[in-house]
Design a protein around this motif. Structure first.
Motif, PDB file in Angstrom:
ATOM      1  N   VAL A   1       1.438   2.681   1.691  1.00 46.94           N
ATOM      2  CA  VAL A   1       1.847   4.078   1.775  1.00 46.94           C
ATOM      3  C   VAL A   1       2.163   4.359   3.243  1.00 46.94           C
ATOM      4  O   VAL A   1       1.362   4.049   4.133  1.00 46.94           O
ATOM      5  CB  VAL A   1       0.761   5.039   1.245  1.00 46.94           C
ATOM      6  N   HIS A   2       3.336   4.907   3.471  1.00 45.47           N
ATOM      7  CA  HIS A   2       3.752   5.224   4.844  1.00 45.47           C
ATOM      8  C   HIS A   2       2.689   6.109   5.489  1.00 45.47           C
ATOM      9  O   HIS A   2       2.178   7.042   4.854  1.00 45.47           O
ATOM     10  CB  HIS A   2       5.109   5.941   4.822  1.00 45.47           C
ATOM     11  N   PRO A   3       2.338   5.845   6.748  1.00 49.70           N
ATOM     12  CA  PRO A   3       1.305   6.650   7.417  1.00 49.70           C
ATOM     13  C   PRO A   3       1.568   8.155   7.375  1.00 49.70           C
ATOM     14  O   PRO A   3       0.617   8.937   7.329  1.00 49.70           O
ATOM     15  CB  PRO A   3       1.323   6.130   8.865  1.00 49.70           C
ATOM     16  N   ASN A   4       2.817   8.576   7.350  1.00 52.33           N
ATOM     17  CA  ASN A   4       3.129  10.011   7.293  1.00 52.33           C
ATOM     18  C   ASN A   4       2.874  10.630   5.922  1.00 52.33           C
ATOM     19  O   ASN A   4       2.953  11.847   5.775  1.00 52.33           O
ATOM     20  CB  ASN A   4       4.589  10.264   7.668  1.00 52.33           C
ATOM     21  N   HIS A   5       2.576   9.805   4.924  1.00 52.96           N
ATOM     22  CA  HIS A   5       2.411  10.309   3.552  1.00 52.96           C
ATOM     23  C   HIS A   5       1.042   9.979   2.962  1.00 52.96           C
ATOM     24  O   HIS A   5       0.848  10.084   1.754  1.00 52.96           O
ATOM     25  CB  HIS A   5       3.510   9.732   2.654  1.00 52.96           C
ATOM     26  N   ARG A   6       0.105   9.607   3.791  1.00 59.07           N
ATOM     27  CA  ARG A   6      -1.223   9.246   3.280  1.00 59.07           C
ATOM     28  C   ARG A   6      -2.048  10.488   2.977  1.00 59.07           C
ATOM     29  O   ARG A   6      -1.756  11.581   3.413  1.00 59.07           O
ATOM     30  CB  ARG A   6      -1.935   8.359   4.305  1.00 59.07           C
ATOM     31  N   ARG A   7      -3.109  10.255   2.190  1.00 59.30           N
ATOM     32  CA  ARG A   7      -4.072  11.295   1.798  1.00 59.30           C
ATOM     33  C   ARG A   7      -3.454  12.322   0.852  1.00 59.30           C
ATOM     34  O   ARG A   7      -3.860  13.471   0.817  1.00 59.30           O
ATOM     35  CB  ARG A   7      -4.685  12.006   3.023  1.00 59.30           C
ATOM     36  N   LYS A   8      -2.456  11.877   0.081  1.00 59.76           N
ATOM     37  CA  LYS A   8      -1.811  12.754  -0.898  1.00 59.76           C
ATOM     38  C   LYS A   8      -1.967  12.220  -2.320  1.00 59.76           C
ATOM     39  O   LYS A   8      -1.387  12.774  -3.244  1.00 59.76           O
ATOM     40  CB  LYS A   8      -0.312  12.885  -0.580  1.00 59.76           C
ATOM     41  N   GLY A   9      -2.721  11.136  -2.479  1.00 60.86           N
ATOM     42  CA  GLY A   9      -2.917  10.558  -3.802  1.00 60.86           C
ATOM     43  C   GLY A   9      -1.822   9.604  -4.248  1.00 60.86           C
ATOM     44  O   GLY A   9      -1.816   9.177  -5.405  1.00 60.86           O
ATOM     45  N   LEU A  10      -0.913   9.245  -3.362  1.00 57.33           N
ATOM     46  CA  LEU A  10       0.195   8.373  -3.755  1.00 57.33           C
ATOM     47  C   LEU A  10      -0.268   6.968  -4.123  1.00 57.33           C
ATOM     48  O   LEU A  10       0.241   6.372  -5.079  1.00 57.33           O
ATOM     49  CB  LEU A  10       1.256   8.318  -2.650  1.00 57.33           C
ATOM     50  N   ALA A  11      -1.220   6.423  -3.382  1.00 51.43           N
ATOM     51  CA  ALA A  11      -1.715   5.076  -3.687  1.00 51.43           C
ATOM     52  C   ALA A  11      -2.344   5.047  -5.079  1.00 51.43           C
ATOM     53  O   ALA A  11      -2.108   4.121  -5.864  1.00 51.43           O
ATOM     54  CB  ALA A  11      -2.719   4.618  -2.631  1.00 51.43           C
ATOM     55  N   ARG A  12      -3.111   6.048  -5.394  1.00 53.04           N
ATOM     56  CA  ARG A  12      -3.739   6.135  -6.728  1.00 53.04           C
ATOM     57  C   ARG A  12      -2.664   6.252  -7.813  1.00 53.04           C
ATOM     58  O   ARG A  12      -2.745   5.611  -8.857  1.00 53.04           O
ATOM     59  CB  ARG A  12      -4.694   7.327  -6.774  1.00 53.04           C
ATOM     60  N   GLN A  13      -1.638   7.069  -7.575  1.00 58.30           N
ATOM     61  CA  GLN A  13      -0.549   7.213  -8.552  1.00 58.30           C
ATOM     62  C   GLN A  13       0.200   5.901  -8.742  1.00 58.30           C
ATOM     63  O   GLN A  13       0.538   5.522  -9.877  1.00 58.30           O
ATOM     64  CB  GLN A  13       0.422   8.304  -8.101  1.00 58.30           C
ATOM     65  N   LEU A  14       0.446   5.209  -7.642  1.00 56.66           N
ATOM     66  CA  LEU A  14       1.122   3.914  -7.732  1.00 56.66           C
ATOM     67  C   LEU A  14       0.292   2.930  -8.553  1.00 56.66           C
ATOM     68  O   LEU A  14       0.820   2.217  -9.411  1.00 56.66           O
ATOM     69  CB  LEU A  14       1.390   3.352  -6.327  1.00 56.66           C
ATOM     70  N   MET A  15      -1.006   2.880  -8.288  1.00 59.03           N
ATOM     71  CA  MET A  15      -1.874   1.944  -9.006  1.00 59.03           C
ATOM     72  C   MET A  15      -1.999   2.308 -10.483  1.00 59.03           C
ATOM     73  O   MET A  15      -2.041   1.424 -11.344  1.00 59.03           O
ATOM     74  CB  MET A  15      -3.250   1.882  -8.345  1.00 59.03           C
ATOM     75  N   THR A  16      -2.046   3.587 -10.807  1.00 65.36           N
ATOM     76  CA  THR A  16      -2.116   4.014 -12.209  1.00 65.36           C
ATOM     77  C   THR A  16      -0.858   3.578 -12.964  1.00 65.36           C
ATOM     78  O   THR A  16      -0.927   3.078 -14.088  1.00 65.36           O
ATOM     79  CB  THR A  16      -2.315   5.537 -12.289  1.00 65.36           C
ATOM     80  N   THR A  17       0.293   3.743 -12.322  1.00 66.88           N
ATOM     81  CA  THR A  17       1.558   3.315 -12.928  1.00 66.88           C
ATOM     82  C   THR A  17       1.592   1.803 -13.085  1.00 66.88           C
ATOM     83  O   THR A  17       2.014   1.282 -14.126  1.00 66.88           O
ATOM     84  CB  THR A  17       2.752   3.795 -12.072  1.00 66.88           C
ATOM     85  N   LEU A  18       1.133   1.089 -12.057  1.00 71.44           N
ATOM     86  CA  LEU A  18       1.092  -0.372 -12.110  1.00 71.44           C
ATOM     87  C   LEU A  18       0.216  -0.853 -13.258  1.00 71.44           C
ATOM     88  O   LEU A  18       0.597  -1.763 -13.999  1.00 71.44           O
ATOM     89  CB  LEU A  18       0.589  -0.915 -10.772  1.00 71.44           C
ATOM     90  N   GLU A  19      -0.949  -0.249 -13.423  1.00 72.91           N
ATOM     91  CA  GLU A  19      -1.852  -0.655 -14.507  1.00 72.91           C
ATOM     92  C   GLU A  19      -1.217  -0.433 -15.875  1.00 72.91           C
ATOM     93  O   GLU A  19      -1.341  -1.281 -16.762  1.00 72.91           O
ATOM     94  CB  GLU A  19      -3.176   0.097 -14.418  1.00 72.91           C
ATOM     95  N   ALA A  20      -0.536   0.680 -16.065  1.00 75.19           N
ATOM     96  CA  ALA A  20       0.139   0.945 -17.338  1.00 75.19           C
ATOM     97  C   ALA A  20       1.211  -0.104 -17.595  1.00 75.19           C
ATOM     98  O   ALA A  20       1.349  -0.608 -18.722  1.00 75.19           O
ATOM     99  CB  ALA A  20       0.741   2.349 -17.340  1.00 75.19           C
TER     100      ALA A  20
END
Length: 171
Positions: free
Chosen positions: A94-113
């Protein structure tokens, strides 16, 4: 918004993918690169993955925020013949300017599906021991398989970092 990129779409997003990788390495992420790290090295990394994406052996998921590519993660589905049930998580960035917004969790949830859609029943990954991603993976249900001390050089090349191998059964 999280979306999967096709191989041709990777070409049109190449500069943005390279930008995210470059920024995370400059921010200290231990993701296989050593400083100095330039954009051409980051572009070459993503270009080298294009054949795997085209063959269906890897999926690239990106997080778009206000039209800007803010994060990326890769799911490796093309595994050895004795591991057809396993997928591997690679390069959650996740780009440092976009951290702490839940993007990593969203990416991982999509990946798991997507892994489940591919019939995968086990995910594996490795992460720098003590890195900010390690607690995230734990909250997502990943368990520690073990730690290898001195696994790789730190991004600045000054010390050897440990890596933690993790896994998650998909039910």
């Amino acid at each position: 918004m999280i979306t999967a990129l096709t191989a041709p779409e990777m070409d049109s997003h190449l500069d943005a993918l390279a930008g995210v990788l470059h920024a995370t390495v400059l921010d200290g992420a231990s993701v296989g690169f050593i400083l100095p790290h330039d954009l051409s090295e980051a572009r070459a990394f993503w270009q080298a993955l294009r054949p795997e994406v085209a063959a269906g052996d890897r999926q690239i998921f990106v997080a778009l925020e206000e039209g800007e590519l803010a994060g990326v993660v890769s799911l490796i589905t093309g595994m050895p013949r004795n591991q057809p049930h396993r997928g591997e998580v690679s390069k959650l960035l996740v780009h440092p300017n976009h951290r702490r917004k839940g993007l990593a969790r969203q990416l991982m949830t999509t990946l798991e599906a997507a892994a489940r859609d591919h019939g995968k029943t086990l995910l594996t990954l490795d992460t720098r021991t003590g890195d900010t991603a390690e607690p995230l993976y734990r909250t997502l249900g990943f368990e520690v398989a073990g730690v290898i001390p001195g696994y790789c050089l730190s991004v600045d090349g000054t010390r050897h970092d440990s890596t933690t191998y993790m896994y998650k059964p998909l039910r």
